[in-house]
Design an enzyme around this catalytic site. Structure first.
Site, PDB file in Angstrom:
ATOM      1  N   SER A  33      21.720 -51.129  -5.512  1.00  0.00           N
ATOM      2  CA  SER A  33      20.281 -50.938  -5.282  1.00  0.00           C
ATOM      3  C   SER A  33      19.715 -49.752  -6.053  1.00  0.00           C
ATOM      4  O   SER A  33      20.167 -48.619  -5.880  1.00  0.00           O
ATOM      5  CB  SER A  33      20.011 -50.678  -3.795  1.00  0.00           C
ATOM      6  OG  SER A  33      20.450 -51.750  -3.028  1.00  0.00           O
ATOM      7  N   HIS A  64      16.967 -55.200  -6.972  1.00  0.00           N
ATOM      8  CA  HIS A  64      18.068 -55.944  -7.594  1.00  0.00           C
ATOM      9  C   HIS A  64      17.473 -56.976  -8.540  1.00  0.00           C
ATOM     10  O   HIS A  64      16.844 -57.937  -8.095  1.00  0.00           O
ATOM     11  CB  HIS A  64      18.908 -56.656  -6.535  1.00  0.00           C
ATOM     12  CG  HIS A  64      19.771 -55.726  -5.737  1.00  0.00           C
ATOM     13  ND1 HIS A  64      21.101 -55.527  -6.012  1.00  0.00           N
ATOM     14  CD2 HIS A  64      19.479 -54.912  -4.711  1.00  0.00           C
ATOM     15  CE1 HIS A  64      21.605 -54.645  -5.162  1.00  0.00           C
ATOM     16  NE2 HIS A  64      20.628 -54.249  -4.359  1.00  0.00           N
ATOM     17  N   HIS A  86      24.265 -59.683  -1.155  1.00  0.00           N
ATOM     18  CA  HIS A  86      24.888 -59.117   0.039  1.00  0.00           C
ATOM     19  C   HIS A  86      25.059 -60.213   1.085  1.00  0.00           C
ATOM     20  O   HIS A  86      24.317 -61.196   1.083  1.00  0.00           O
ATOM     21  CB  HIS A  86      23.992 -58.023   0.637  1.00  0.00           C
ATOM     22  CG  HIS A  86      23.541 -56.990  -0.352  1.00  0.00           C
ATOM     23  ND1 HIS A  86      22.541 -57.228  -1.259  1.00  0.00           N
ATOM     24  CD2 HIS A  86      23.967 -55.737  -0.579  1.00  0.00           C
ATOM     25  CE1 HIS A  86      22.365 -56.158  -2.011  1.00  0.00           C
ATOM     26  NE2 HIS A  86      23.214 -55.235  -1.625  1.00  0.00           N
ATOM     27  N   TYR A  88      24.128 -60.154   4.073  1.00  0.00           N
ATOM     28  CA  TYR A  88      22.942 -60.308   4.930  1.00  0.00           C
ATOM     29  C   TYR A  88      21.890 -61.231   4.321  1.00  0.00           C
ATOM     30  O   TYR A  88      20.984 -61.686   5.008  1.00  0.00           O
ATOM     31  CB  TYR A  88      22.318 -58.944   5.281  1.00  0.00           C
ATOM     32  CG  TYR A  88      21.787 -58.142   4.116  1.00  0.00           C
ATOM     33  CD1 TYR A  88      20.608 -58.501   3.461  1.00  0.00           C
ATOM     34  CD2 TYR A  88      22.464 -57.023   3.648  1.00  0.00           C
ATOM     35  CE1 TYR A  88      20.135 -57.766   2.387  1.00  0.00           C
ATOM     36  CE2 TYR A  88      21.999 -56.284   2.592  1.00  0.00           C
ATOM     37  CZ  TYR A  88      20.833 -56.666   1.956  1.00  0.00           C
ATOM     38  OH  TYR A  88      20.371 -55.945   0.893  1.00  0.00           O
ATOM     39  N   GLU A  89      22.005 -61.510   3.006  1.00  0.00           N
ATOM     40  CA  GLU A  89      21.039 -62.425   2.389  1.00  0.00           C
ATOM     41  C   GLU A  89      21.302 -63.875   2.802  1.00  0.00           C
ATOM     42  O   GLU A  89      20.488 -64.748   2.518  1.00  0.00           O
ATOM     43  CB  GLU A  89      21.074 -62.271   0.867  1.00  0.00           C
ATOM     44  CG  GLU A  89      20.532 -60.911   0.421  1.00  0.00           C
ATOM     45  CD  GLU A  89      20.693 -60.662  -1.066  1.00  0.00           C
ATOM     46  OE1 GLU A  89      19.974 -61.300  -1.853  1.00  0.00           O
ATOM     47  OE2 GLU A  89      21.541 -59.847  -1.444  1.00  0.00           O
ATOM     48  N   ALA A 116      24.293 -48.069  -3.313  1.00  0.00           N
ATOM     49  CA  ALA A 116      23.515 -47.039  -2.625  1.00  0.00           C
ATOM     50  C   ALA A 116      24.085 -46.952  -1.218  1.00  0.00           C
ATOM     51  O   ALA A 116      24.398 -47.976  -0.616  1.00  0.00           O
ATOM     52  CB  ALA A 116      22.050 -47.435  -2.574  1.00  0.00           C
ATOM     53  N   MET A 217      26.150 -51.699   2.647  1.00  0.00           N
ATOM     54  CA  MET A 217      26.204 -53.118   3.014  1.00  0.00           C
ATOM     55  C   MET A 217      26.819 -53.960   1.892  1.00  0.00           C
ATOM     56  O   MET A 217      26.471 -55.137   1.736  1.00  0.00           O
ATOM     57  CB  MET A 217      24.789 -53.615   3.337  1.00  0.00           C
ATOM     58  CG  MET A 217      24.086 -52.787   4.408  1.00  0.00           C
ATOM     59  SD  MET A 217      22.351 -53.247   4.581  1.00  0.00           S
ATOM     60  CE  MET A 217      21.760 -51.935   5.670  1.00  0.00           C
ATOM     61  N   SER A 218      27.699 -53.361   1.095  1.00  0.00           N
ATOM     62  CA  SER A 218      28.247 -54.104  -0.054  1.00  0.00           C
ATOM     63  C   SER A 218      29.628 -53.582  -0.418  1.00  0.00           C
ATOM     64  O   SER A 218      30.292 -52.931   0.370  1.00  0.00           O
ATOM     65  CB  SER A 218      27.318 -53.944  -1.253  1.00  0.00           C
ATOM     66  OG  SER A 218      27.345 -52.608  -1.728  1.00  0.00           O
ATOM     67  N   ASN A 241      20.374 -41.486   1.236  1.00  0.00           N
ATOM     68  CA  ASN A 241      19.735 -40.936   2.449  1.00  0.00           C
ATOM     69  C   ASN A 241      20.795 -40.351   3.354  1.00  0.00           C
ATOM     70  O   ASN A 241      21.973 -40.694   3.245  1.00  0.00           O
ATOM     71  CB  ASN A 241      18.993 -42.055   3.192  1.00  0.00           C
ATOM     72  CG  ASN A 241      19.904 -43.210   3.535  1.00  0.00           C
ATOM     73  OD1 ASN A 241      20.247 -44.024   2.676  1.00  0.00           O
ATOM     74  ND2 ASN A 241      20.314 -43.282   4.774  1.00  0.00           N
ATOM     75  N   HIS A 253      14.045 -48.564   2.941  1.00  0.00           N
ATOM     76  CA  HIS A 253      14.535 -49.109   1.668  1.00  0.00           C
ATOM     77  C   HIS A 253      13.891 -48.360   0.498  1.00  0.00           C
ATOM     78  O   HIS A 253      14.518 -48.168  -0.545  1.00  0.00           O
ATOM     79  CB  HIS A 253      14.233 -50.608   1.601  1.00  0.00           C
ATOM     80  CG  HIS A 253      14.843 -51.307   0.408  1.00  0.00           C
ATOM     81  ND1 HIS A 253      16.201 -51.240   0.117  1.00  0.00           N
ATOM     82  CD2 HIS A 253      14.286 -52.065  -0.566  1.00  0.00           C
ATOM     83  CE1 HIS A 253      16.443 -51.939  -0.987  1.00  0.00           C
ATOM     84  NE2 HIS A 253      15.304 -52.447  -1.428  1.00  0.00           N
TER      85      HIS A 253
HETATM   86  N1  HPA Z   1      22.973 -47.479   5.879  1.00  0.00           N
HETATM   87  C1  HPA Z   1      23.442 -48.641   5.397  1.00  0.00           C
HETATM   88  N2  HPA Z   1      23.288 -49.012   4.136  1.00  0.00           N
HETATM   89  C2  HPA Z   1      22.634 -48.184   3.315  1.00  0.00           C
HETATM   90  C3  HPA Z   1      22.122 -46.950   3.757  1.00  0.00           C
HETATM   91  C4  HPA Z   1      22.299 -46.585   5.110  1.00  0.00           C
HETATM   92  O1  HPA Z   1      21.886 -45.505   5.582  1.00  0.00           O
HETATM   93  N3  HPA Z   1      21.535 -46.367   2.696  1.00  0.00           N
HETATM   94  C5  HPA Z   1      21.692 -47.207   1.644  1.00  0.00           C
HETATM   95  N4  HPA Z   1      22.357 -48.310   2.016  1.00  0.00           N
END
Ligand code: HPA
Length: 278
Positions: A33, A64, A86, A88-89, A116, A217-218, A241, A253
Site C-alpha cells: 500500500s 494499489h 489481500h 479481505y478483498e 504497510a 494484512m498481507s 501508523n 487508510h
Molecule cells: N493494522 C493492520 N494493518 C495495517 C495497519 C494497522 O495498523 N497499518 C497498515 N496496515
C-alpha cells in the site's frame, strides 16, 4: 473438494506472462500500500495489466495500482507487482498467492516483499522501515494457510520448513544497505491478520503479548508460498501508523498511504542496494 488452482491453471497464467516478456525474471517484487512507486524505476518496462492474466486476482484497494511490470532494475531482471491483493478483498488464499506461483514457474529465485504495517513495538514510529526477521502466521494457524489443498509436488513438499522464512543473507545485505544510506532501520516480527477492520486495543495488546512488532494484512501468505517453492525472501515493512494499544487514537487508510511518501525513498535505497549485490 474445493476448487484449488491446479498446476495447469498456474502454468496458463505463467504462459500469459511469458508470451509478453523478453527475458526471464530473476527477482520478484511485491509492493504494498502506497509503496508502488518503485515500479516506475524499472527500465525498458513491459507493463501487463492484471486483467489480461488468467486467474490473476485484481486489486480493488486504493493505493494499489494493479499491474505487473517486467524489466531491468539495478542490473537485474525483475518482475514487479505494483499493488497486491489481500484475503479481505474476497479472493481465496491460493488465488492471492498465484503471482508468487507464476514467478516460480518463470524461474524467479528471490522474492522481495514490502507492506504497510502498524507499529506494535512501542518505539517504532510512522515513516520507519522494519526489516522482517520472522513472522507470526496467525491467519495460517487459524486455518487460512495458502498451502491448504492438494500439494503441488512439482513445486514443493507437503510440509515445508519455515525455520528461516526470511533469508539471513538477504537480511544482512539489507542492514548493510540501510546503514550505507544513513537510514535508521528497525527489525522485527510481522504478524498478518485477515482484516479489513483495523485492530481493537485489546487485539493489539494480545498481538504484543505474543511477540509481534508490526501488524498488517498481507505478506505472510506470499512468503509461505515462496518458501514452499524454495525462493529466498526479503521482507520489509513500512511503518505507516502507531497501533493504538490504549484506544486513544484512530487508524485510517489515508494515514497509511501518507506515510508511504516518507517510506518510499528508504525502501528504494535498501532494495536497489540489495538488488545490485545479489
Ligand atoms: N493494522 C493492520 N494493518 C495495517 C495497519 C494497522 O495498523 N497499518 C497498515 N496496515
Amino acid at each position: 473438494m474445493e476448487g484449488f488452482l491446479t498446476l495447469q491453471q498456474i502454468d496458463q497464467a505463467a504462459d500469459a506472462v511469458r508470451e509478453k516478456i523478453k527475458t526471464p525474471p530473476q527477482v520478484g517484487m511485491i509492493l504494498g500500500s502506497g509503496l508502488g512507486e518503485l515500479a516506475d524505476l524499472v527500465e525498458e518496462p513491459i507493463v501487463i495489466p492484471y486483467e489480461t492474466i488468467p486467474y490473476w486476482p485484481k486489486s480493488t484497494v486504493q493505493g494499489h495500482v494493479g499491474r505487473l511490470v517486467v524489466g531491468r532494475l539495478a542490473g537485474k531482471e525483475v518482475m514487479v507487482l505494483q499493488g497486491r491483493t489481500h484475503y479481505y478483498e474476497g479472493y481465496p488464499m491460493d488465488q492471492i498467492t498465484l503471482p508468487v506461483r507464476v514467478m516460480q514457474r518463470l524461474g524467479v529465485k528471490s522474492l522481495f516483499v514490502t507492506n504497510a504495517a502498524g507499529a506494535i513495538h512501542p518505539e517504532f514510529e510512522p515513516g520507519d522501515i522494519m526489516i522482517i526477521t520472522d513472522h507470526i502466521a496467525l491467519i495460517g494457524m487459524a486455518g487460512l494457510n495458502p498451502l491448504r489443498g492438494p500439494n503441488l509436488a512439482e513445486i514443493g513438499e507437503r510440509f515445508p520448513d519455515m525455520s528461516q522464512a526470511y533469508d539471513r543473507e538477504l537480511v544482512e545485505l539489507a542492514r548493510g544497505e540501510a546503514r550505507k544510506a544513513g537510514i535508521n532501520y528497525r527489525e522485527g516480527i510481522y504478524i498478518c491478520l485477515a482484516g479489513p477492520s483495523f485492530e481493537s486495543p485489546a487485539d493489539l495488546r494480545f498481538l504484543r503479548t505474543i511477540g509481534a512488532d508490526a501488524v498488517g494484512m498481507s505478506t505472510v501468505p506470499e512468503v509461505i508460498v515462496a518458501r514452499h517453492g524454495n525462493m529466498r525472501v526479503l521482507g520489509i515493512s513500512g511503518i505507516s501508523n502507531k497501533a493504538n494499544l490504549d484506544g486513544s487514537t484512530i487508524t485510517t487508510h489515508e494515514e497509511v498511504l501518507e506515510a508511504g511518501r516518507v517510506i518510499v525513498p528508504k525502501l528504494k535505497a535498501v532494495l536497489l542496494g540489495v538488488l545490485k549485490n545479489l
